[in-house]
Each structure stands twice: as structure tokens, then as C-alpha cells.
Design a protein around this motif. Structure first.
Motif, PDB file in Angstrom:
ATOM      1  N   SER A   1      11.854  -0.481  -0.357  1.00  0.00           N
ATOM      2  CA  SER A   1      11.220  -1.610  -1.024  1.00  0.00           C
ATOM      3  C   SER A   1       9.725  -1.320  -1.141  1.00  0.00           C
ATOM      4  O   SER A   1       9.216  -0.357  -0.556  1.00  0.00           O
ATOM      5  CB  SER A   1      11.426  -2.887  -0.214  1.00  0.00           C
ATOM      6  OG  SER A   1      10.721  -2.797   1.022  1.00  0.00           O
ATOM      7  N   SER A   2       9.005  -2.151  -1.879  1.00  0.00           N
ATOM      8  CA  SER A   2       7.566  -1.930  -2.036  1.00  0.00           C
ATOM      9  C   SER A   2       6.851  -1.994  -0.693  1.00  0.00           C
ATOM     10  O   SER A   2       5.941  -1.201  -0.425  1.00  0.00           O
ATOM     11  CB  SER A   2       6.980  -2.961  -3.000  1.00  0.00           C
ATOM     12  OG  SER A   2       7.219  -4.281  -2.538  1.00  0.00           O
ATOM     13  N   GLN A   3       7.257  -2.904   0.178  1.00  0.00           N
ATOM     14  CA  GLN A   3       6.639  -3.021   1.497  1.00  0.00           C
ATOM     15  C   GLN A   3       6.993  -1.817   2.374  1.00  0.00           C
ATOM     16  O   GLN A   3       6.162  -1.336   3.151  1.00  0.00           O
ATOM     17  CB  GLN A   3       7.090  -4.317   2.182  1.00  0.00           C
ATOM     18  CG  GLN A   3       6.491  -5.579   1.573  1.00  0.00           C
ATOM     19  CD  GLN A   3       4.969  -5.561   1.594  1.00  0.00           C
ATOM     20  OE1 GLN A   3       4.342  -5.260   2.611  1.00  0.00           O
ATOM     21  NE2 GLN A   3       4.361  -5.876   0.447  1.00  0.00           N
ATOM     22  N   GLU A   4       8.218  -1.351   2.250  1.00  0.00           N
ATOM     23  CA  GLU A   4       8.624  -0.175   3.034  1.00  0.00           C
ATOM     24  C   GLU A   4       7.877   1.078   2.579  1.00  0.00           C
ATOM     25  O   GLU A   4       7.572   1.955   3.388  1.00  0.00           O
ATOM     26  CB  GLU A   4      10.139   0.027   2.899  1.00  0.00           C
ATOM     27  CG  GLU A   4      10.955  -1.012   3.656  1.00  0.00           C
ATOM     28  CD  GLU A   4      12.440  -0.909   3.368  1.00  0.00           C
ATOM     29  OE1 GLU A   4      13.237  -1.288   4.242  1.00  0.00           O
ATOM     30  OE2 GLU A   4      12.809  -0.463   2.249  1.00  0.00           O
ATOM     31  N   ARG A   5       7.575   1.157   1.300  1.00  0.00           N
ATOM     32  CA  ARG A   5       6.805   2.295   0.794  1.00  0.00           C
ATOM     33  C   ARG A   5       5.383   2.287   1.357  1.00  0.00           C
ATOM     34  O   ARG A   5       4.839   3.323   1.711  1.00  0.00           O
ATOM     35  CB  ARG A   5       6.780   2.263  -0.738  1.00  0.00           C
ATOM     36  CG  ARG A   5       8.116   2.593  -1.362  1.00  0.00           C
ATOM     37  CD  ARG A   5       8.064   2.560  -2.882  1.00  0.00           C
ATOM     38  NE  ARG A   5       9.338   2.974  -3.459  1.00  0.00           N
ATOM     39  CZ  ARG A   5       9.562   3.129  -4.755  1.00  0.00           C
ATOM     40  NH1 ARG A   5       8.583   2.881  -5.627  1.00  0.00           N
ATOM     41  NH2 ARG A   5      10.752   3.505  -5.190  1.00  0.00           N
ATOM     42  N   ILE A   6       4.812   1.097   1.439  1.00  0.00           N
ATOM     43  CA  ILE A   6       3.476   0.971   2.021  1.00  0.00           C
ATOM     44  C   ILE A   6       3.499   1.411   3.480  1.00  0.00           C
ATOM     45  O   ILE A   6       2.637   2.162   3.943  1.00  0.00           O
ATOM     46  CB  ILE A   6       2.967  -0.480   1.907  1.00  0.00           C
ATOM     47  CG1 ILE A   6       2.717  -0.829   0.437  1.00  0.00           C
ATOM     48  CG2 ILE A   6       1.688  -0.673   2.731  1.00  0.00           C
ATOM     49  CD1 ILE A   6       2.380  -2.299   0.208  1.00  0.00           C
ATOM     50  N   ALA A   7       4.510   0.966   4.210  1.00  0.00           N
ATOM     51  CA  ALA A   7       4.634   1.319   5.628  1.00  0.00           C
ATOM     52  C   ALA A   7       4.875   2.807   5.805  1.00  0.00           C
ATOM     53  O   ALA A   7       4.378   3.422   6.751  1.00  0.00           O
ATOM     54  CB  ALA A   7       5.775   0.522   6.258  1.00  0.00           C
ATOM     55  N   CYS A   8       5.605   3.399   4.868  1.00  0.00           N
ATOM     56  CA  CYS A   8       5.931   4.824   4.944  1.00  0.00           C
ATOM     57  C   CYS A   8       4.673   5.690   4.865  1.00  0.00           C
ATOM     58  O   CYS A   8       4.600   6.740   5.501  1.00  0.00           O
ATOM     59  CB  CYS A   8       6.885   5.178   3.801  1.00  0.00           C
ATOM     60  SG  CYS A   8       7.406   6.908   3.765  1.00  0.00           S
TER      61      CYS A   8
ATOM     62  N   LYS B   1       1.606   4.757   5.766  1.00  0.00           N
ATOM     63  CA  LYS B   1       0.554   4.256   6.645  1.00  0.00           C
ATOM     64  C   LYS B   1       0.117   5.326   7.627  1.00  0.00           C
ATOM     65  O   LYS B   1       0.941   6.031   8.213  1.00  0.00           O
ATOM     66  CB  LYS B   1       1.063   3.033   7.409  1.00  0.00           C
ATOM     67  CG  LYS B   1      -0.008   2.317   8.223  1.00  0.00           C
ATOM     68  CD  LYS B   1       0.567   1.065   8.880  1.00  0.00           C
ATOM     69  CE  LYS B   1      -0.500   0.317   9.664  1.00  0.00           C
ATOM     70  NZ  LYS B   1       0.054  -0.887  10.324  1.00  0.00           N
TER      71      LYS B   1
ATOM     72  N   THR C   1      -1.333   7.917  -4.436  1.00  0.00           N
ATOM     73  CA  THR C   1      -1.390   6.687  -3.634  1.00  0.00           C
ATOM     74  C   THR C   1      -1.854   6.986  -2.214  1.00  0.00           C
ATOM     75  O   THR C   1      -2.700   6.280  -1.662  1.00  0.00           O
ATOM     76  CB  THR C   1      -0.008   6.007  -3.583  1.00  0.00           C
ATOM     77  OG1 THR C   1       0.385   5.648  -4.908  1.00  0.00           O
ATOM     78  CG2 THR C   1      -0.046   4.756  -2.708  1.00  0.00           C
TER      79      THR C   1
END
Length: 438
Positions: free
Chosen positions: A10-17, A19, A319
């Protein structure tokens, strides 16, 4: 390192990935570093010696190397290492000496000449990481451009014990003020000065999260010092295709993972086969590394990412904005224009990041934590200050004066307007005067 399918996140999981690992402890690091800075500013050398003994394990309070100690290190250095430093110095100097300042001189309107000029930053501090991995190469990467820029005073600090290589490299760059102190306390000493360590105008060099935090905090204080960039724990992102050599890719990932437990490495590929082969190569090469335990901690926070295609890999890289970006695909030059955010880019199977770290000529002091989106690789210009010069003749003032009067009046700044009006009234708005020298 498990393989992560980017399309399934998900978009949030991509951000966490993507980090960075050190971000999780930023608040606690800031509290510790703030206390260290406060102690240095309040107690100076007394606090500096305490921290040097506690954190650097320095056995005494003599933090500055004597000329005899410097000379002994230069005589004691291993001949092969000395030659390697000499060879790297030549390449780094060649690349950085070519970075001459670009000056402009323009007559913007008849009688008004504007130009740029530069001079070296007078006092600079160079931080060289040491301890378990004394970075001899960093002494060159910082010392060479400072030397080329002709900075008046160059101060180098590095944690005890300083290696002979660091000391010799510093001498090669003409550095005489060398201190055996590291960490946040070294940054604080450079920023505010003590009886022993001189205060500098700008601080350069990479370091761990404590050093990075100290640099950030002193740069935000008007009484502190400017810094080169946010340069913290090392990181690399590799874009590879199915034809990439998995052994090469694994070696590049481990070359950064061994820096420290807070380093991070990422491999992005559309090839599941390449990711799996790299996984295996990582396991095999890891067993042979003396710094295996450190690399393992870094790998636990690192990523192997499967993408649907090369374009998605490029988007992930832009990104993440890696410190180092290695491109091992069939035609790496074809995508260079699409790689927007990276500290330094290495193209092709044979251009390992280690070349840039040591001897190819480019600088290895680079922005991390995603700051590569706005910050640049260190260069000679970072050791210079650019300023502007203007000169207007009487006729030049007549030509541009009315424009200034109208704009100043629109802003309600009559003092600004009057600085022009009084001159124009005195010289006459239509008479002719001598021009300034162009």
C-alpha cells in the motif's frame, strides 16, 4: 533480507519500506547531543576531555597532536598505504582543482555593472570518522578541496586513536591542527571553540547519527557554525536488471552495510531471478567479512525490492534519494537523465562505489537521509564563499533610479526611496557624469 514485491504494498507500506533506520531514534539522539553541546559551551576543554575519555577512550587530556607525533606517524606509515594515499591524492586533486569558480560580470543597464566574486572560507573544520573504521579517504576528500580553495586555517578532528594514514593524509593536504577527538563533542568544539580547539566558520565531514545531529544543531544556532550538508550513516541503492552480475551487486551492497549498524542498503530490480541470486551471493560473501556482525545489523534494516519494470525502479530511487546510486543495467547511460535524486551515481558493472570512496577523483562526502533531493556532493566551491559586487555611474543611477523609487514607494519603504531620490536631486536627473570603471 526478504524480497519485497513493490506492487503488493500500500502507499503507507511503501513509505515504511523506504524509511531510514536512524530516524526512529531521532528524538533520543537529539536529547543526548543537546546535553553534550551544552556541556562544551559551558565548560569548554574540561567537558571536552571528559567526553574524549568516555566516548573515544582517549587516555589523556592532550587532545592536540604535537608536531613530533605528526612527524612520527608520517615516518611510521606503511609504505604501501603511503603510496596509495599519494596516488589517490593526485586523482582527487585533479578533479577538484578543475572545479574553478564561475564568475560573471554583466552590465544590466547602461552604467550599472553587477558581478560575482569568491574567496576562501577563512576557518574550516574537517571531521574524519575513526574508531573501528578509520576513514583515511575522508581526510583526503575534505583536505584536498580545502587546500585547493586556500582556506587560511584548516582544523581536523578524528576519534582516538588516529591512524597513521589519517595523519599522513592530513599532512599531505597541508593540515597542521590535528585533534584526537570525535563524536558530537568534536562537532561542538569546532562550532563554539574551546581554549584548545579553535572555533571554525564551517564544518565538513560525514559521521554517525550523533555527529549528524550535532552538525544540524550547531548549524541552527547563530553562534554555532555552518555545515556542508546532512551527511550521516552510509547508504546505497542499486538498480540492476536480469543481466547484472549478482556477485558484483552483493559486493556493492556489503561495501556499504559494513560501514555501521545504522547503514542501509537497497537493491531494486524487475528480475526475481537477480534478486534471488543476489540473496545467495550476500550470504556467501557475508561469511568472509571481518565486519560481519556490523553488516548483519545493517542488512536487517535493508531491502530487496521487486518492481514491475525499470521505470518503477527509477521512481523508487528518486523517492528514496540515495547517498550512492549504482546502476547495473545493460545501458546505464540511457537512464541517467531520469535519475534526479542521488548524491553520486556509478554507472555500469565495473564502476563500483568503492572507486569513488577512495581514488577515482569524485568526492565521497555526500548527502544522506534523502537530502540528495536538494543537497549536492561536496566540491571545492563548498570551501569558498560567493558574493556579489555592484557599481553604478551617475548615469546608471539615473537609468535605474526611477524604477527603484517606484518599487520602494509601493512597499512603503521611504528610506529606501530617499536613498535614490536624494542622490538624483543632487546630481540632476538629466545631467551627465563619469561612468564607474567596468
Amino acid at each position: 533480507m526478504d524480497i519485497i514485491n513493490w506492487e503488493e504494498l500500500s502507499s503507507q507500506e511503501r513509505i515504511a519500506c523506504l524509511k531510514r533506520p536512524a530516524v526512529d531514534s531521532a528524538d533520543s539522539v537529539q536529547a543526548i547531543v543537546s546535553d553534550i553541546i551544552k556541556a562544551i559551551t559551558e565548560r569548554g576543554d574540561e567537558a571536552l576531555v571528559e567526553f574524549a575519555k568516555k566516548f573515544d577512550k582517549c587516555p589523556d587530556g592532550n587532545l592536540k597532536l604535537t608536531q613530533d607525533e605528526i612527524q612520527a606517524a608520517c615516518e611510521r606509515i606503511d609504505p604501501a598505504l603511503k603510496q596509495a594515499i599519494d596516488d589517490a591524492y593526485i586523482n582527487i586533486k585533479k578533479f577538484h582543482a578543475a572545479q574553478e569558480p564561475c564568475h560573471v560580470k554583466v552590465e544590466t543597464v547602461d552604467g550599472v555593472v553587477c558581478q560575482t566574486a569568491t574567496h576562501a572560507i577563512e576557518k574550516v573544520g574537517l571531521y574524519v570518522p575513526g574508531g573501528s573504521a578509520p576513514l583515511v579517504s575522508t581526510a583526503l576528500m575534505l583536505g584536498v578541496p580545502a587546500q585547493i580553495a586556500n582556506c587560511e586555517q584548516i582544523v581536523l578532528t578524528s576519534p582516538y586513536p588516529l591512524s597513521d594514514g589519517i595523519i599522513y593524509a592530513a599532512c599531505k593536504c597541508g593540515i597542521k591542527d590535528i585533534f584526537k577527538v570525535g563524536g558530537a563533542h568534536a562537532i561542538a568544539a569546532l562550532a563554539y571553540g574551546t581554549d584548545t580547539v579553535p572555533k571554525v566558520h564551517k564544518i565538513f565531514g560525514p559521521g554517525n547519527q550523533f555527529v549528524t545531529m550535532a552538525k544540524r544543531l550547531v548549524s541552527e544556532d547563530p553562534n554555532g557554525s555552518a555545515i556542508d550538508m546532512p551527511a550521516g550513516p552510509s547508504e546505497v541503492l542499486v538498480i540492476a536488471d536480469a543481466q547484472a552480475d549478482a556477485d558484483f551487486v552483493a559486493a556493492d551492497l556489503l561495501s556499504q552495510a559494513e560501514h555501521g549498524p545504522d547503514s542501509q542498503v537497497i537493491l531494486v530490480s524487475e528480475s526475481s531471478d537477480l534478486l534471488e541470486r543476489t540473496q545467495k551471493a550476500l550470504d556467501e560473501q557475508l561469511q568472509l567479512l571481518p565486519r560481519k556482525e556490523i553488516a548483519l545489523k545493517a542488512l536487517s534494516k535493508s531491502r530487496l525490492i521487486k518492481t514491475k519494470d525499470l521505470q518503477e525502479a527509477i521512481e523508487i530511487s528518486n523517492t528514496y534519494a540515495p547517498e550512492h546510486l549504482i546502476v547495473q543495467i545493460a545501458d546505464p547511460h540511457a537512464i541517467v537523465d531520469k535519475l534526479r535524486n542521488a548524491g553520486s551515481i556509478f554507472l555500469g558493472s565495473y564502476t563500483c562505489e568503492s572507486m569513488g570512496d577512495y581514488a577515482s577523483g569524485t568526492n565521497h562526502t555526500l548527502p544522506t537521509y534523502g537530502y540528495a533531493k536538494t543537497a549536492s556532493a561536496l566540491g571545492t566551491d563548498d570551501f569558498r564563499r560567493r558574493y556579489t559586487i555592484s557599481c553604478a555611474s551617475a548615469q546608471g543611477l539615473r537609468n535605474i533610479g526611477p524604477t527603484v523609487e517606484i518599487l520602494a514607494a509601493a512597499e512603503g519603504l521611504d528610506g529606501h526611496k530617499n536613498a535614490v531620490t536624494i542622490r538624483l536631486n543632487k546630481i540632476g536627473r538629466n545631467s551627465d557624469q563619469n561612468s564607474c570603471n567596468k
